[in-house]
Write an enzyme that holds these catalytic residues in place. Structure first.
Site, PDB file in Angstrom:
ATOM      1  N   ASP A   1      -0.578   2.791   2.905  1.00 23.12           N
ATOM      2  CA  ASP A   1      -0.463   4.172   3.369  1.00 23.12           C
ATOM      3  C   ASP A   1      -1.661   4.617   4.208  1.00 23.12           C
ATOM      4  O   ASP A   1      -2.678   3.921   4.277  1.00 23.12           O
ATOM      5  CB  ASP A   1      -0.264   5.119   2.169  1.00 23.12           C
ATOM      6  CG  ASP A   1      -1.179   4.797   0.987  1.00 23.12           C
ATOM      7  OD1 ASP A   1      -2.185   4.092   1.188  1.00 23.12           O
ATOM      8  OD2 ASP A   1      -0.899   5.252  -0.131  1.00 23.12           O
TER       9      ASP A   1
ATOM     10  N   ASN B   1       0.392   9.829 -12.749  1.00 23.17           N
ATOM     11  CA  ASN B   1       1.777  10.297 -12.890  1.00 23.17           C
ATOM     12  C   ASN B   1       2.775   9.185 -12.557  1.00 23.17           C
ATOM     13  O   ASN B   1       3.959   9.435 -12.408  1.00 23.17           O
ATOM     14  CB  ASN B   1       2.020  11.517 -11.979  1.00 23.17           C
ATOM     15  CG  ASN B   1       1.821  11.195 -10.508  1.00 23.17           C
ATOM     16  OD1 ASN B   1       1.536  10.048 -10.148  1.00 23.17           O
ATOM     17  ND2 ASN B   1       1.973  12.188  -9.658  1.00 23.17           N
TER      18      ASN B   1
ATOM     19  N   HIS C   1       2.719   7.305  -9.783  1.00 24.81           N
ATOM     20  CA  HIS C   1       3.003   7.095  -8.353  1.00 24.81           C
ATOM     21  C   HIS C   1       2.475   5.743  -7.871  1.00 24.81           C
ATOM     22  O   HIS C   1       1.532   5.195  -8.443  1.00 24.81           O
ATOM     23  CB  HIS C   1       2.490   8.258  -7.493  1.00 24.81           C
ATOM     24  CG  HIS C   1       1.012   8.309  -7.284  1.00 24.81           C
ATOM     25  ND1 HIS C   1       0.344   9.478  -6.986  1.00 24.81           N
ATOM     26  CD2 HIS C   1       0.051   7.347  -7.297  1.00 24.81           C
ATOM     27  CE1 HIS C   1      -0.928   9.228  -6.832  1.00 24.81           C
ATOM     28  NE2 HIS C   1      -1.146   7.947  -7.018  1.00 24.81           N
TER      29      HIS C   1
ATOM     30  N   GLU D   1       5.476   9.804  -4.797  1.00 25.86           N
ATOM     31  CA  GLU D   1       5.242  10.658  -5.957  1.00 25.86           C
ATOM     32  C   GLU D   1       6.525  10.761  -6.794  1.00 25.86           C
ATOM     33  O   GLU D   1       7.600  10.383  -6.334  1.00 25.86           O
ATOM     34  CB  GLU D   1       4.813  12.056  -5.478  1.00 25.86           C
ATOM     35  CG  GLU D   1       3.509  12.090  -4.701  1.00 25.86           C
ATOM     36  CD  GLU D   1       2.284  11.724  -5.546  1.00 25.86           C
ATOM     37  OE1 GLU D   1       2.360  11.764  -6.783  1.00 25.86           O
ATOM     38  OE2 GLU D   1       1.246  11.380  -4.941  1.00 25.86           O
TER      39      GLU D   1
HETATM   40  P1  PGA Z   1      -7.112   5.113  -8.145  1.00 21.22           P
HETATM   41  O1  PGA Z   1      -5.745   5.560  -7.530  1.00 21.22           O
HETATM   42  O2  PGA Z   1      -7.217   3.640  -7.940  1.00 21.22           O
HETATM   43  O3  PGA Z   1      -8.140   5.865  -7.362  1.00 21.22           O
HETATM   44  O4  PGA Z   1      -7.079   5.471  -9.608  1.00 21.22           O
HETATM   45  C1  PGA Z   1      -4.627   4.792  -7.791  1.00 21.22           C
HETATM   46  C2  PGA Z   1      -3.436   5.470  -7.183  1.00 21.22           C
HETATM   47  O5  PGA Z   1      -3.405   6.711  -7.196  1.00 21.22           O
HETATM   48  O6  PGA Z   1      -2.545   4.756  -6.705  1.00 21.22           O
END
Ligand code: PGA
Length: 247
Positions: free
Chosen positions: A67, A136, A138, A143
């Site tokens: 992304d 959550n 995602h 999301e």
């Molecule tokens: P993080 O994010 O590695 O900063 O915990 C993971 C994500 O949100 O995919």
């Protein structure tokens, strides 16, 4: 599904780096699907260390990232292109021409997304897709509620994400409000998936994703249907799964 347990962040980083480097050694022209976020930083540092020791060669590797923020150029230090350069690409012998991140500067979302799907298709497909997971559930910017059948698409960032990012920018106008992300369909098309998770903040999402119902409300739950899923997580992230006697 195979689950590898790491003692802590460092251990998880090394184990995930081992799996990623095995992929590169077995297929030097591998197509790697890469991720940003705090989770993979240690893994990238480990890969860089092994590269510097002469144990890894990225010269034939192609990469596609999950992304990018819409509106940010690659030299903005908040962009995911910048993150990848800083954490991996600038330190190994990967050909930058073969490192792909969605084009944040393309204002036409349909065009940017169609172009990215075409780039992925032209690589011949992702051999190993690295994923972090949100609290959550995602994956990428998919999301809760995101349709499983989507390819690369433009998402509106949530108000809380926009607010959280505001501190990195001079003014609110500069804070990205949208992002381009590979969809679940792109992610599921990868031949292998390597999911990393560390910390108690991921315990519930990991349990729901790996053992709960498969539902768009928990985007990562679709990974249960992937034929080659490897999970590397620390004890904190696996705590709920252990508590339920599933590991
Ligand atoms: P993080 O994010 O590695 O900063 O915990 C993971 C994500 O949100 O995919």
């Amino acid at each position: 599904m195979t689950i590898y347990t790491g003692k802590d962040y460092q251990d998880v980083s090394r184990k995930a780096a081992n799996i990623m480097s095995a992929q590169i050694i077995m297929k030097p022209d591998a197509v790697l699907g890469l991720a940003t976020g705090s989770t993979p930083v240690g893994m990238y540092a480990q890969l860089v260390e092994w590269y510097k020791k002469g144990d890894l060669d990225f010269s034939k590797v192609t990469s596609v990232n999950l992304d990018e923020y819409k509106g940010l150029s690659g030299d903005n230090d908040q962009s995911y292109r910048y993150f990848m350069n800083q954490n991996l690409f600038d330190h190994v012998n990967i050909d930058k021409e073969r490192t792909f991140v969605p084009d944040g500067l393309e204002e036409d979302s349909d065009k940017a997304c169609a172009q990215y799907n075409e780039i992925i298709r032209k690589t011949g497909g992702v051999d190993m897709q690295l994923l972090g997971i949100g609290g959550n559930g995602h994956i990428g910017f998919n999301e809760p509620g995101a349709a499983f059948e989507k390819e690369t698409h433009c998402v509106d960032l949530t108000e809380s994400t926009i607010k959280a990012n505001a501190r990195f920018f001079e003014s609110m106008d500069e804070v990205p409000k949208q992002a381009y992300t590979m969809g679940i369909k792109n992610i599921m098309a990868a031949k292998k998936i390597l999911l990393m998770a560390t910390g108690t903040s991921k315990a519930e999402a990991l349990y729901n994703s790996l053992y709960g119902p498969i539902t768009p409300n928990v985007p990562a739950s679709i990974l249960q249907l992937h034929p080659d899923l490897t999970v590397v997580a620390d004890e904190d992230a696996l705590s709920l799964i252990r508590e339920k006697g599933l590991l």
